[in-house]
Each structure stands twice: as structure tokens, then as C-alpha cells.
Design a protein around this motif. Structure first.
Motif, PDB file in Angstrom:
ATOM      1  N   ASN A   2       0.815  -1.203   0.000  1.00 31.10           N
ATOM      2  CA  ASN A   2       0.000   0.000   0.000  1.00 31.10           C
ATOM      3  C   ASN A   2       0.859   1.268   0.000  1.00 31.10           C
ATOM      4  O   ASN A   2       2.020   1.248   0.397  1.00 31.10           O
ATOM      5  CB  ASN A   2      -0.939   0.015   1.207  1.00 31.10           C
ATOM      6  CG  ASN A   2      -2.267  -0.655   0.871  1.00 31.10           C
ATOM      7  OD1 ASN A   2      -2.466  -1.142  -0.254  1.00 31.10           O
ATOM      8  ND2 ASN A   2      -3.167  -0.658   1.829  1.00 31.10           N
ATOM      9  N   CYS A   3       0.235   2.349  -0.441  1.00 29.19           N
ATOM     10  CA  CYS A   3       0.909   3.644  -0.547  1.00 29.19           C
ATOM     11  C   CYS A   3       1.394   4.131   0.819  1.00 29.19           C
ATOM     12  O   CYS A   3       0.658   4.082   1.792  1.00 29.19           O
ATOM     13  CB  CYS A   3      -0.074   4.634  -1.152  1.00 29.19           C
ATOM     14  SG  CYS A   3       0.421   6.338  -1.031  1.00 29.19           S
ATOM     15  N   GLU A   4       2.633   4.623   0.846  1.00 26.83           N
ATOM     16  CA  GLU A   4       3.203   5.089   2.127  1.00 26.83           C
ATOM     17  C   GLU A   4       2.622   6.421   2.581  1.00 26.83           C
ATOM     18  O   GLU A   4       2.762   6.812   3.729  1.00 26.83           O
ATOM     19  CB  GLU A   4       4.727   5.248   1.983  1.00 26.83           C
ATOM     20  CG  GLU A   4       5.456   3.924   1.905  1.00 26.83           C
ATOM     21  CD  GLU A   4       6.936   4.108   1.629  1.00 26.83           C
ATOM     22  OE1 GLU A   4       7.375   5.265   1.445  1.00 26.83           O
ATOM     23  OE2 GLU A   4       7.654   3.094   1.607  1.00 26.83           O
ATOM     24  N   GLU A   5       1.995   7.135   1.662  1.00 28.64           N
ATOM     25  CA  GLU A   5       1.453   8.451   2.010  1.00 28.64           C
ATOM     26  C   GLU A   5       0.054   8.324   2.597  1.00 28.64           C
ATOM     27  O   GLU A   5      -0.213   8.783   3.690  1.00 28.64           O
ATOM     28  CB  GLU A   5       1.404   9.348   0.771  1.00 28.64           C
ATOM     29  CG  GLU A   5       2.736   9.960   0.402  1.00 28.64           C
ATOM     30  CD  GLU A   5       3.129  11.128   1.309  1.00 28.64           C
ATOM     31  OE1 GLU A   5       2.360  12.105   1.372  1.00 28.64           O
ATOM     32  OE2 GLU A   5       4.184  11.050   1.957  1.00 28.64           O
ATOM     33  N   CYS A   6      -0.857   7.686   1.830  1.00 31.75           N
ATOM     34  CA  CYS A   6      -2.249   7.626   2.275  1.00 31.75           C
ATOM     35  C   CYS A   6      -2.568   6.290   2.939  1.00 31.75           C
ATOM     36  O   CYS A   6      -3.517   6.199   3.702  1.00 31.75           O
ATOM     37  CB  CYS A   6      -3.195   7.861   1.088  1.00 31.75           C
ATOM     38  SG  CYS A   6      -3.073   6.595  -0.178  1.00 31.75           S
ATOM     39  N   GLY A   7      -1.776   5.255   2.631  1.00 33.73           N
ATOM     40  CA  GLY A   7      -2.019   3.954   3.226  1.00 33.73           C
ATOM     41  C   GLY A   7      -3.243   3.240   2.687  1.00 33.73           C
ATOM     42  O   GLY A   7      -3.535   2.110   3.078  1.00 33.73           O
ATOM     43  N   LYS A   8      -3.947   3.886   1.761  1.00 36.58           N
ATOM     44  CA  LYS A   8      -5.211   3.309   1.279  1.00 36.58           C
ATOM     45  C   LYS A   8      -5.052   2.601  -0.062  1.00 36.58           C
ATOM     46  O   LYS A   8      -5.352   1.441  -0.220  1.00 36.58           O
ATOM     47  CB  LYS A   8      -6.267   4.425   1.122  1.00 36.58           C
ATOM     48  CG  LYS A   8      -6.870   4.870   2.452  1.00 36.58           C
ATOM     49  CD  LYS A   8      -7.934   5.936   2.225  1.00 36.58           C
ATOM     50  CE  LYS A   8      -7.522   7.265   2.845  1.00 36.58           C
ATOM     51  NZ  LYS A   8      -8.200   8.414   2.297  1.00 36.58           N
ATOM     52  N   ARG A   9      -4.570   3.367  -1.031  1.00 34.28           N
ATOM     53  CA  ARG A   9      -4.477   2.821  -2.381  1.00 34.28           C
ATOM     54  C   ARG A   9      -3.183   2.008  -2.551  1.00 34.28           C
ATOM     55  O   ARG A   9      -2.220   2.231  -1.826  1.00 34.28           O
ATOM     56  CB  ARG A   9      -4.503   3.962  -3.398  1.00 34.28           C
ATOM     57  CG  ARG A   9      -5.869   4.606  -3.532  1.00 34.28           C
ATOM     58  CD  ARG A   9      -5.797   5.888  -4.321  1.00 34.28           C
ATOM     59  NE  ARG A   9      -5.271   6.971  -3.493  1.00 34.28           N
ATOM     60  CZ  ARG A   9      -6.042   7.840  -2.843  1.00 34.28           C
ATOM     61  NH1 ARG A   9      -7.351   7.773  -2.948  1.00 34.28           N
ATOM     62  NH2 ARG A   9      -5.521   8.773  -2.104  1.00 34.28           N
ATOM     63  N   PRO A  10      -3.179   1.095  -3.537  1.00 31.28           N
ATOM     64  CA  PRO A  10      -1.933   0.351  -3.771  1.00 31.28           C
ATOM     65  C   PRO A  10      -0.842   1.273  -4.335  1.00 31.28           C
ATOM     66  O   PRO A  10      -1.140   2.194  -5.088  1.00 31.28           O
ATOM     67  CB  PRO A  10      -2.330  -0.702  -4.819  1.00 31.28           C
ATOM     68  CG  PRO A  10      -3.596  -0.202  -5.438  1.00 31.28           C
ATOM     69  CD  PRO A  10      -4.284   0.632  -4.402  1.00 31.28           C
ATOM     70  N   ILE A  28       4.512   4.939  -3.430  1.00 35.15           N
ATOM     71  CA  ILE A  28       3.280   5.685  -3.254  1.00 35.15           C
ATOM     72  C   ILE A  28       2.347   5.467  -4.429  1.00 35.15           C
ATOM     73  O   ILE A  28       2.739   4.928  -5.468  1.00 35.15           O
ATOM     74  CB  ILE A  28       3.544   7.201  -3.081  1.00 35.15           C
ATOM     75  CG1 ILE A  28       4.216   7.778  -4.329  1.00 35.15           C
ATOM     76  CG2 ILE A  28       4.428   7.481  -1.884  1.00 35.15           C
ATOM     77  CD1 ILE A  28       4.354   9.277  -4.253  1.00 35.15           C
ATOM     78  N   CYS A  29       1.096   5.886  -4.239  1.00 35.41           N
ATOM     79  CA  CYS A  29       0.124   5.693  -5.307  1.00 35.41           C
ATOM     80  C   CYS A  29       0.141   6.903  -6.241  1.00 35.41           C
ATOM     81  O   CYS A  29       0.647   7.959  -5.902  1.00 35.41           O
ATOM     82  CB  CYS A  29      -1.277   5.480  -4.742  1.00 35.41           C
ATOM     83  SG  CYS A  29      -2.013   6.957  -4.005  1.00 35.41           S
ATOM     84  N   GLU A  30      -0.432   6.715  -7.416  1.00 36.22           N
ATOM     85  CA  GLU A  30      -0.427   7.767  -8.413  1.00 36.22           C
ATOM     86  C   GLU A  30      -1.173   9.006  -7.909  1.00 36.22           C
ATOM     87  O   GLU A  30      -0.777  10.135  -8.164  1.00 36.22           O
ATOM     88  CB  GLU A  30      -1.083   7.249  -9.693  1.00 36.22           C
ATOM     89  CG  GLU A  30      -0.534   7.893 -10.920  1.00 36.22           C
ATOM     90  CD  GLU A  30      -0.266   6.857 -12.018  1.00 36.22           C
ATOM     91  OE1 GLU A  30       0.111   7.283 -13.097  1.00 36.22           O
ATOM     92  OE2 GLU A  30      -0.438   5.652 -11.770  1.00 36.22           O
ATOM     93  N   HIS A  31      -2.238   8.750  -7.195  1.00 36.19           N
ATOM     94  CA  HIS A  31      -3.046   9.844  -6.684  1.00 36.19           C
ATOM     95  C   HIS A  31      -2.209  10.745  -5.787  1.00 36.19           C
ATOM     96  O   HIS A  31      -2.177  11.961  -5.948  1.00 36.19           O
ATOM     97  CB  HIS A  31      -4.252   9.285  -5.916  1.00 36.19           C
ATOM     98  CG  HIS A  31      -5.110  10.346  -5.312  1.00 36.19           C
ATOM     99  ND1 HIS A  31      -4.991  10.728  -4.001  1.00 36.19           N
ATOM    100  CD2 HIS A  31      -6.071  11.127  -5.858  1.00 36.19           C
ATOM    101  CE1 HIS A  31      -5.869  11.699  -3.763  1.00 36.19           C
ATOM    102  NE2 HIS A  31      -6.528  11.953  -4.869  1.00 36.19           N
ATOM    103  N   CYS A  32      -1.520  10.150  -4.840  1.00 33.38           N
ATOM    104  CA  CYS A  32      -0.706  10.934  -3.910  1.00 33.38           C
ATOM    105  C   CYS A  32       0.453  11.613  -4.648  1.00 33.38           C
ATOM    106  O   CYS A  32       0.853  12.718  -4.313  1.00 33.38           O
ATOM    107  CB  CYS A  32      -0.179  10.073  -2.778  1.00 33.38           C
ATOM    108  SG  CYS A  32      -1.484   9.582  -1.645  1.00 33.38           S
ATOM    109  N   ALA A  33       0.976  10.933  -5.662  1.00 29.21           N
ATOM    110  CA  ALA A  33       2.062  11.530  -6.439  1.00 29.21           C
ATOM    111  C   ALA A  33       1.584  12.799  -7.117  1.00 29.21           C
ATOM    112  O   ALA A  33       2.262  13.819  -7.117  1.00 29.21           O
ATOM    113  CB  ALA A  33       2.570  10.537  -7.484  1.00 29.21           C
TER     114      ALA A  33
HETATM  115 ZN    ZN Z   1      -1.613   7.312  -1.656  1.00 21.90          ZN
END
Ligand code: ZN
Ligand code: ZN
Lengths: 172, 359
Positions: A2-10, A28-33
């Protein structure tokens, strides 16, 4: 993973950062990026705080600070930053923090830069006589080099420039 | 130039594609971090303390000496909306940190956007020079002159042993961060890139690239910059970076020549497929866009494609970013809407600038 920023998305983006030979990976996930800003400005200072406080946590100097609390001030007199706050955030509060933390910063600087002493540009006005002193040092080194290699004409030139600078210093 | 134009106009000086080695080095960036004595650093400063720093810095910007060099325009961060901030980030004129976290931040911009001075980012002053191509020395000369003018009017936080004092211990000393953005498709294709990245960390430099699944960097773009700022002079930092970048550029050229000689058909096929997709696709994700643009750019640099200007691609790298797309649309867009708009924008720009083959 899982994403290190949000912990939600892969986590689909994997960033590798190499600092002084130490490789750190971020996932991290693309969204957080995208939230972080554009992708090729890329993660400026991303997680550098964590890296620094990581360095400080394992630093033996922290122990010596605790031991010497009775003699050294506990916080920067100008901005109020404490050592604990500094080691947590990895950031100084003001330029006087450097004086407050003093030699205790040497191990940290050595780890980040491999050095503890500035040798670059010196500001004309606020740098005072330092600029001249640095130039003198360089000239003296050059002088020795020319003497050693028996280039006496060049050595004499260095000697004259050193004299001129020393006079300038004495006058100011 | 008005504030509005900085947001609407996609063009910055750095996208011009001019300058030495511009087939591989997209841009050169130099940043100089400086702080004022007796003012808390922006992270701790109150609003009024922050305002005072902005006032002092803008006063110098309006002084005779600086006016003579650069007509800088001030943009206060609390006077631009989130989308506009994002556009400034996508144009590399401000950092995400200034856009998102600084309360009393401002940026001073030159009309061609080659100079941008951030106020109250992590440090009080961050002078940035951004030029097209491989031009480290020129960037330093421009930056250090601006620095000298500021220093005449402001009391810098400087220490004999530590040098220029900065908010973060990673910037102390010279306070300079120099970087070059490199387009390295052939080193990625020939899988030499990881070996090179490994070697770079030995010499006080750092490379940032963003990796998708697999091992490919987004758009094959890599940012190479100095890591050490203390105990090395500016000249040493710049020549170290120059030397390493020079070697990478040469290796990329060798790899390009190798690919062209040994796998010409495969390479051309890849380039033209990407070109076809960019010309005809109806929806393109940002990641794919970056990769296809990289292929087409390589095609242009190798002379495989001769009817598209490389400048279009520099521009598209910026204008296909989410902030720009939404600014252009004048509204917030969902990711799907963005993909559609991105595809349309690319189609239109390529069709716009296409020259008849052979000219
Ligand atoms: Zn994320
Ligand atoms: Zn302080």
C-alpha cells in the motif's frame, strides 16, 4: 504493497533516492504523487525530514546532550527551539540555532556532507574580513607549492600579493 | 507581464530547447538558499514576521541595481488560487512546498521566467535560475549576481565556519543546489541506467527519477543534482556535476547510436507507434503521455521523425500536467476528463506544428 502516504491505495510509483551511497525507496500511489505536484519536479524534499530525524535518532550525540543539560542552555534564546524539537523535525528555527547547537552539529554535518566547514563563497559585506583571510590562506598554500617546485618567479608573485593583502587587513 | 499571463502562457524560457546539448539536457536549474539574520525561519515565523521578510525582499527587488538586471514581478501566494499555484509548480517556477504550506509566501518572477525568487519557502530567499540546455556556469553567474545585490541591502545569516545558514541542515554552507534534467531513453532501453545510477552516488550527487511498474522512469527524465553543500566550493560543486553529466550525456549518445545501428527497425517501429498514438488517441493517461512523448522526442533527436518541432514536446511536457489542463479548461476535471483533454491537446499541438515531411 500500500501507498506510504495515504495507506489506502496500492503503491504503483516507486521512487529510488540515493543519498551519500544510501539507497532509500518510496512507494506511493499515483493519486498521492499527483497531489504532491508535478511528477518530474519530483518529490523535492519528499520525506527528507524523516530521513534526517532517522539520522538524529541513532546519533550518539543525543546522549551527550542529555548528559550535559545542566550546563548548556535547553533552547535557542532567539527562537525557542529545543534540541528535542530539532531532532524531531530536522529543521532549525533561526540562524542562531546554529550557535545554540554548536559542535553538537558536527556529527550530523559529517554524515550529510562529509564535512563540517564551509569553504565556498563569502558575502562581501556581512562576511567581514573573512573573505580576505580566506584569500590569504589560498595564497600562502600556493606560495608553498611554488617554493617546493622551485618556481621562484611565481612564488615571488604570491609573496607580493600576500603582503598587499596583509596591509589591506591592517588598515581596515 | 501580468499575473494572469504567467498562468495562461505555457511558455517559459527553459522550454526553448536552445543551448548546448539540448538533445539530452532539457534544462539546467540553479537554486541559491539565503536567510536573514534575526528573523525566525519561515517554518516558525508568525504571519507578521513573514510579511516583514516579504517586504524587505521586494524592496530590494524594486531597487535600482536589481531593476537594471531583471524586472521582477511579485506574486503573493495568498492572492492566487490553488489551481494557479499548481500551474506555477508545473512550470517549475515555485516548489510544491511554497504552493501548499507557506502562509506568507511570495515569488518574484522575471518576464521570461528564467529567474524566480521564492520568498518564505523553507528559507527566506531562494533564488532560482532556470535555463534551457546544459548551462551550469551561466546559471551560476546570473544567480550569484542577484545574490550579491541582495547581500548589499540585507543582513544575511552567515557564519564563518558553517557558511550560509539555512533552515535545513542539507543546504547549509554554499546553499546551492544545481541540477540538470536529462532525457535518457537509450540508457533506459539498453538497461544501463541502473549501473549508472549506482555509480553516481559515489560522488556526492543524487538522481531522482520516478519509476512506474517495471523499471522505466516516467518519460525517461532524470534529475541529476548535487547533494553536498558544505565543505565544497561552488566551483567544485558545479564542475563535479558538470563532469558527471557530461559523461552521462556521452553514454546516452553512444547508446542511441548503438540502438540505431543494431536495432533500427525495432527502434523506428517503437517511435512511430508512439507518434501514431499521440496523433490519433482519444484518451491518454499522464504516464503514457510522458512515455510516448519521450519516444517521439527521441525520434526527432535521431532524425527519424523530421516533421515535428522538439519545442512542441517541451511545451507538452508541461501543458499535459493536471494543473495546466484544468487551468486551460477553466474548471476542475475528473481524471477521465483530463485524459480526454490531454489526448485532444496533444493531437491539436502536433497537427498545428507539423511541417511537410522533408523540410
Ligand atoms: Zn496514496
Ligand atoms: Zn533559533
Amino acid at each position: 504493497m500500500n501507498c506510504e502516504e495515504c495507506g489506502k491505495r496500492p503503491a504503483t510509483l516507486h521512487l529510488t533516492k540515493i543519498v551519500n551511497g544510501e539507497k532509500t525507496e518510496y512507494h506511493i500511489c499515483e493519486h498521492c504523487a499527483q497531489e504532491k505536484g508535478d511528477v518530474f519536479t519530483g518529490f523535492h524534499n519528499f520525506s527528507i525530514n524523516n530521513l534526517l530525524s532517522g539520522l538524529l535518532k541513532f546519533d550518539p550525540m543525543q546522549k551527550s546532550v542529555k548528559e550535559s543539560t545542566s550546563t548548556k542552555p535547553l533552547r535557542c534564546e532567539t527562537c525557542g527551539l529545543t534540541y528535542a524539537q530539532f531532532s524531531k523535525s530536522g529543521r532549525f528555527g533561526c540562524s542562531d540555532c546554529y550557535t545554540f547547537l554548536g559542535d553538537r552539529l558536527d556529527p550530523l554535518f559529517r554524515r550529510i556532507h562529509g564535512n563540517t566547514q564551509h569553504i565556498g563563497k563569502v558575502p562581501e559585506r556581512t562576511g567581514g574580513q573573512l573573505k580576505i583571510r580566506k584569500e590569504l590562506e589560498q595564497l600562502k598554500q600556493a606560495l608553498q607549492k611554488y617554493v617546493a617546485s622551485e618556481e621562484f618567479e611565481k612564488a615571488a608573485e604570491m609573496r607580493d600579493r600576500i603582503r598587499a593583502l596583509e596591509q589591506k587587513m591592517a588598515q581596515s | 507581464m501580468s499575473q494572469q499571463q504567467f498562468m495562461q502562457n505555457p511558455w517559459s524560457n527553459w522550454m526553448k530547447g536552445e543551448g548546448p546539448d539540448s538533445d539530452i539536457v532539457i534544462s539546467t536549474r540553479l537554486r541559491i538558499a539565503r536567510n536573514l539574520r534575526q528573523h525566525p525561519f519561515p517554518l516558525l515565523a508568525t504571519d507578521s514576521q513573514g510579511e516583514e521578510v516579504v517586504r524587505k525582499v521586494t524592496e530590494v527587488a524594486e531597487s535600482e541595481a536589481l531593476r537594471k538586471r531583471h524586472h521582477l514581478q511579485v506574486i503573493h501566494m495568498d492572492q492566487v488560487n490553488p489551481l494557479e499555484k499548481r500551474v506555477l509548480v508545473e512550470k517549475h517556477l515555485i516548489s510544491p512546498h511554497l504552493a501548499e504550506e507557506s502562509r506568507k509566501g511570495a515569488v518574484l518572477l522575471s518576464p521570461d521566467e528564467s529567474v524566480s525568487i521564492m520568498v518564505n519557502e523553507e528559507d527566506h530567499i531562494r533564488i532560482q535560475v532556470l535555463l534551457p540546455g546544459f548551462r551550469l556556469n551561466e546559471a551560476w553567474e546570473i544567480g550569484t549576481k542577484i545574490d550579491d545585490i541582495f547581500e548589499k541591502h540585507l543582513n544575511y545569516a552567515f557564519d564563518e565556519t558553517r557558511g550560509y545558514l539555512t533552515s535545513c541542515p542539507t543546504n547549509v554552507g554554499t546553499g546551492i543546489r544545481a541540477s540538470v534534467m536529462l532525457h535518457l531513453p537509450a540508457l533506459v532501453m539498453t538497461q544501463q541506467i541502473s549501473r549508472i545510477l549506482q555509480a553516481i552516488n559515489q560522488v556526492g550527487l543524487v538522481v531522482r527519477g520516478i519509476y512506474g511498474e517495471g523499471s522505466e522512469a516516467l518519460g525517461n527524465l532524470f534529475q541529476l543534482s548535487n547533494q553536498v553543500t558544505l565543505g565544497m566550493s561552488e566551483t567544485d560543486i558545479l564542475s563535479n556535476l558538470y563532469g558527471v553529466a557530461r559523461q552521462i550525456i556521452e553514454q546516452e549518445r553512444v547508446a542511441r547510436a548503438y540502438l540505431l545501428e543494431h536495432t533500427r527497425v525495432t527502434l523506428e517501429d517503437r517511435i512511430f507507434r508512439s507518434y501514431g498514438i499521440l496523433m490519433y488517441a482519444r484518451t491518454v493517461e499522464s504516464k503514457e503521455a510522458a512515455q510516448r512523448l519521450s519516444d517521439v522526442r527521441l525520434g526527432i533527436d535521431l532524425g527519424v521523425i523530421s516533421d515535428v518541432s522538439p519545442l512542441v514536446l517541451n511545451e507538452l511536457l508541461v501543458t499535459t500536467q493536471p494543473g495546466f489542463l484544468q487551468q486551460h479548461a477553466g474548471q476542475k476535471l475528473t481524471p477521465d476528463q483530463r485524459d480526454e483533454r490531454r489526448a485532444r491537446l496533444i493531437r491539436e499541438r502536433i497537427a498545428d506544428t507539423e511541417r511537410p515531411a522533408g523540410t
